[in-house]
Design an enzyme around this catalytic site. Sequence first.
Site, PDB file in Angstrom:
ATOM      1  CG  ASP A 363      -1.878   1.150   1.233  1.00 28.75           C
ATOM      2  OD1 ASP A 363      -2.996   0.970   0.730  1.00 28.75           O
ATOM      3  OD2 ASP A 363      -1.510   2.227   1.754  1.00 28.75           O
ATOM      4  CB  ILE A 364       0.983   4.276  -2.183  1.00 31.82           C
ATOM      5  CG1 ILE A 364       1.288   3.453  -3.440  1.00 31.82           C
ATOM      6  CG2 ILE A 364       1.755   5.593  -2.209  1.00 31.82           C
ATOM      7  CD1 ILE A 364       0.871   4.129  -4.729  1.00 31.82           C
ATOM      8  CD  GLU A 406      -4.594   4.041  -1.085  1.00 32.43           C
ATOM      9  OE1 GLU A 406      -4.734   4.365   0.101  1.00 32.43           O
ATOM     10  OE2 GLU A 406      -5.497   4.161  -1.947  1.00 32.43           O
TER      11      GLU A 406
END
Length: 498
Positions: A363-364, A406
Amino acid sequence: MNSVSVFAATRHFFTLLRPSSYRLWSALLYLLLASYPLKAAPTQVPLTVTEQVYLSAHPVLSVCVDPNWLPFEAIDQNQKHVGIIADLLALVGSKTGLQIQLHPTNSWDESLIASKSGQCLALSALNQTPEREQWLIFTDPLLEDPNVLITQEQHSFISDVASLNNKTIALQRGTAMAELFTRDFPNLIIIDTDTEPEAMQLVSDGKADLTLRSLIVAAHTIKKAGWYNLKVSGQIPGYENKLRIGISQSEQTLRGILNRGIAAISEQERQQIMDRHLSLQVVSEVVTDYTLAYGLGILLLAVIGTSLFWMRRLNILNQQLSVMAQTDALTQLTNRHGLNLTLEKDLERAQRYQHPLSVIMMDIDHFKQVNDQYGHLAGDKVLVECSKLLRDNLRKSDIICRWGGEEFLVLCFETTQEQAVHLAELLLGKIRHHHFSEVGKVTVSAGVAQANPQDNAESLTKRADSLLYEAKHNGRNRVCVATENLDTMARSKEPNRE
């Protein structure tokens, strides 16, 4: 017994052995033939031992059909099964050794009732639906055929059936399309009919707005029946006829035999049957005007050419839709739906052969701040750059998908948890040192989980997701893994002290 009796008996025995005593030789020949095991007629497809035993015990397959569905199938005045499906079934029978036996009925509804009550073991050709799966299992498709929407000539083209409100559609009762349209299109008012021609007549008379019909026969049927006020107004991808043989749920071995026969039918054989029946429908009447005959021939060629053209276009469209449904439009990665189609099978295969399989959930970090500070277009560019960076640094055997928002998920085959951790650290390092064109530096957090024998797809991805959130909680920009699994792996590598 005295010597005279013994002599007489011996003399009688040798008398029977003389060439003129044909009765003894006939009896011996009879006993020899009766004791010799008779073999079934040779078949064109190889069968397993179980299938051969089944075929010897059950050589006859009783079949119920639709008695009024030409050119696909019908029961003629001699109580004989005729049509495209009849010829295909006969071909399956000749290739497997099964003897196809018709169980006559007067309607498709009667055939369904006879199948449910066990009066016939199979239904000749029907689509697989949830309702029918309650009492039937299905073979591979015997014939595939797209459906088209039929309306009156003045009706506009139909691109979206779901947008038709309070329109009436005439459908034959008991068919798969009637079942599926009732479930999927509550916006339509369904009018039940006994036959497909009756449904066409209702549309022609203005008593129904539209109906659904096979593309192969729609144009020809409209001309043959004189429905010149009707036309093809659209098609619905995903609602094709995949005509299979439905058989009683207990007959798994029979399904295997039938599938072998279906697989042995070549495209050339199938096309010859199609051409023969479509041609017969045109020239079945005596033609005295050769000009008319030539016109009908040209019309037939046009119908066949148009049908093949639309079938090819529909197949291409379906392939495109399938790819689109499994691909994320922004990043061009496999989407979550696409991965779910194979993840369960990949996991089961790894567990069966005891091969390691791990997943990395990423996950960003602070992606909401990126969107808030730089805008959603910049955020989209970050997602595209990040996905390309991840894809370019994975092994060819790995699968990466955009899991949602994301989040990304990497499926690592033949990879232990320890190896997946090293891969995850490599990927995080690549992203950490990359300069993103719109926002500069970006980091990513990751959770790594290895499949265990009790896992299913949901539990494995859920565990990786929990570890990802643990990485977020512990400060982000890091990889989190279940430490007890690493301890277990370390212990398994220790020498045996017993």
